[in-house]
Every structure is written in structure tokens, then in C-alpha cells.
Design a protein around this motif. Sequence first.
Motif, mmCIF file in Angstrom:
data_model
loop_
_atom_site.group_PDB
_atom_site.id
_atom_site.type_symbol
_atom_site.label_atom_id
_atom_site.label_comp_id
_atom_site.label_asym_id
_atom_site.label_seq_id
_atom_site.Cartn_x
_atom_site.Cartn_y
_atom_site.Cartn_z
ATOM 1 N N SER A 188 -4.161 6.687 3.981
ATOM 2 C CA SER A 188 -3.686 7.958 3.596
ATOM 3 C C SER A 188 -5.118 8.814 3.579
ATOM 4 O O SER A 188 -6.280 8.356 3.202
ATOM 5 C CB SER A 188 -3.240 8.053 2.146
ATOM 6 O OG SER A 188 -3.305 9.261 1.568
ATOM 7 N N PHE B 219 1.639 7.163 -0.727
ATOM 8 C CA PHE B 219 1.150 6.166 -0.068
ATOM 9 C C PHE B 219 1.720 4.699 -0.312
ATOM 10 O O PHE B 219 2.312 4.100 0.777
ATOM 11 C CB PHE B 219 -0.264 6.034 -0.139
ATOM 12 C CG PHE B 219 -1.147 5.173 0.768
ATOM 13 C CD1 PHE B 219 -0.829 5.249 2.014
ATOM 14 C CD2 PHE B 219 -2.186 4.336 0.287
ATOM 15 C CE1 PHE B 219 -1.190 4.483 3.055
ATOM 16 C CE2 PHE B 219 -2.579 3.542 1.427
ATOM 17 C CZ PHE B 219 -2.561 3.505 2.717
ATOM 18 N N LYS C 259 -2.275 13.038 3.420
ATOM 19 C CA LYS C 259 -1.466 12.057 2.871
ATOM 20 C C LYS C 259 -1.470 10.975 4.230
ATOM 21 O O LYS C 259 -2.646 10.594 4.552
ATOM 22 C CB LYS C 259 -0.089 12.257 2.435
ATOM 23 C CG LYS C 259 -0.247 13.249 0.990
ATOM 24 C CD LYS C 259 1.220 13.522 0.467
ATOM 25 C CE LYS C 259 1.021 14.282 -0.631
ATOM 26 N NZ LYS C 259 2.206 14.789 -1.107
#
Length: 420
Positions: free
Chosen positions: A165, A235, A264
Motif C-alpha cells: 500500500s 489494505f 493505497k
Amino acid sequence: MLTKAPRGTKDILPDKVGNWLYLENLIRKLCGQYGYREIRTPIFEHTELFQRGIGETTDVVEKEMYTFTDRGNRSITLRPENTAAAVRSYLENKLYADTNLCKLFYIGSMFRYDRPQAGRYREFHQFGVEALGEANPAVDAEIISLAVQFLKDLGLKDIKLLLNSVGCPKCRPVYRQRLQEFFKPVIDEMCDDCKSRYDRNPMRLLDCKNEKCKELAQDAPAITDCLCDECNDHFHKVQEFLTAAGIEFELDPGLVRGLDYYTKTAFELKYVPLGAQSAVLGGGRYDGLIEECGGKSTPAVGFATGLERVLLALEMQNLLPETNYDTDVFIVALGDAVQAKAFEILANLRRGGFKAAMDFAGRSMKAQMKQANKANAKFTIILGEDELQANSVVLKNMNESTQETISIDELLNKLTTLTK
């Protein structure tokens, strides 16, 4: 220069086109299964689209774009990637009005001025997928699932999925500060590109290809230690969905991807037998790009893969199917008097669905039969002046070395029966 392609470009010759068609057909079938529709964007766009979309501190924008001024004094760039172009089209054509989740894929040429190497060219071809309009981490997992299935459907087995992420605008400033603190004592030892990125975009220091810089970045802090609650939750849910789908992955805190628009989820697929250049596919979420390009804040996620790299992997493993260029029927026309009738038969055979050919050079029967053999013709039709007067031809089965004389009127039905 007139007889040599520009450096970093490559002709796709007839004996290789079948490999590309095989790949493209598989892509279209797979994307159809996942509900993605094909989009084709212009091969060039306004330069500002890539500067804002990709990020001015990226290697692509700083070093690799093919940019020129057109006759209207506009700055135009050959597309170096297609995500920004797909977003532009999504906004311009209001594709968001049709559905909450717009699912697109593309296949096409991209252009980057880079040092040519195995499987990497200045004109290269990408297959990419974009899902626009949905923030649910299940969409990230679907995109990754499609990517993994694509490579596995091709027969590639030693595939490694790396996952990370890269946070969001809320939590990334914290990580930025930690990175600058980590690199400050060693920044003078790093390359000039890294020195210039230290203040502008320190996350890019993790993506440097310089061996010395990679060594200095080995123990850099992980962004996953700085994620906000929203990014952390997202995540972990992506990982849950991947596990539910039976997809193995490896967490890689150093994976940041090369383009600024990622937020992300970031992921990369490596094909291990390729060695140092093993990355064949990469992507992630880019929730800020659509807003950056003038639209409303809209979540999105996607990936792209270089098809030359994929083909290289398939060739290494002998996974490409043989392409059949064989001819069904070859017409041997003997003499000028029969040429028109031979051409009429040729046209009728092609209309009947046969792959048919004939000699246009008026060569000897021996030379024409040699040409028929070279074309791997299943049948040969021999038409001379005697056959023309009798409205017949000699039909030769090349595999069985048998022949018979039949009426021209019965020829199409006869061949249809023989090839069932």
C-alpha cells in the motif's frame, strides 16, 4: 535510414503476427469474462494530461516522453501509458453516467524514449485494465485476479505477486518526513536523480534503479507503518479477498510503482525465469487521478502489462502455439488462355471459405507444383487448355498423392465434402 526502422522500434513480421493475435484473442475473451469492455484512445494527447496525470517528477515525464509542438503551436505527446488517456475519455464522454463502475480494457502502442533492451522498446504495446468509480477493495482484488489469471491462462507458472500500500494524501506526508530523515545522512552518496527527488518526491528514492541507491535504500522505513486507519483497513481487506480467491501474494514494503497517481494498493507480477528484468505487469489504485484531470473525486484501480515482455516469457518457455499458414487449395494454371478461368475458380473458392492461391507469374508446371508444396497446399487444381475445353480440372490430393478429373461445376461441392 530509408531501409532501417528507428532505434527502439520493431516490425512485427507475418510469421510473428499469429503470436500477437493469439495473445489479443485471449485478452478479449478473458476481459469479456470479467465484464470489461474495450476502449481505443488516440495515439497522442495534450502534453498537460501526462504532466498532471503521471507526475512531473517521474522518469516518464522528465526523461522519456516523445513531445512535439504541432502546427497549431500546441504541445502534443505520444502516449507513454494509457491510464491518463482512459481517464480523459471517461470524463470527456461521460462514461460515468452509464454505470457506477465503469470497466475498461485496452490494447495499443505506447511510446517512451528509453534505452532499448530485451523485450523493451521505444514503441511498445500494452494491455491494460481500468475500473473507475468504485472504492471497494474487492475491486482491487478483482483487478489483481484478472492479472494473475491472464498470465496463468498463457501457461506461465513461476509467477510471484508482490503487494503493498502506498497510502493516501492523509498519511503519506508522515511517511515522506520519515523517508527524508532516513535518507538525509546518505543523500550526497546517491545519484543526481535521487538528489533532485529528495525534496520533491522522496518516495521515488525507493524506485531508483541505480545499484548504489538501491543498496542505500534497503533499510528504509516501510510505508505500511505509517498508514492511516482507512488505508490500513483497505489494505487488509484486499489481502482477505485475495486469500478468499486462492491467490498467493508476498508483501513488499519497497514497492512504490513508478507513477505519481497511485494511492493505497500497489502490486506487481514477476515472472521469475526472466531474472533481473522479471517484472511483467504492474498496477494499483489511483483515487486522485480523475480529480487531478478535472473530474469529481472518483476512486479507480487498474494495471498494465507490456506485451513484448509477455511474448518474451512465452517464447522462453515454448508456450506459443504454432500458427497455421497452410493453403487449402493451390491452382496450377498452364498457359495464358486459362488464366481468366483460373482466376474465376480462385474467386469462387475464396467465396466458399477456402484459403486459396494461384501462381501469377506464368511459370512451368514443375515450378508451380513446387510453389504449392511450399504453401503446404492440401489440394492442387491443375487447369490447362485441354481441361478448359472439357470444363474440367485435375484435382490432386497432395497428402495422399491421388488425383481425379472432375467438372468445374462440381469442384466447390467436391472440395467441401473432402474437407469436412
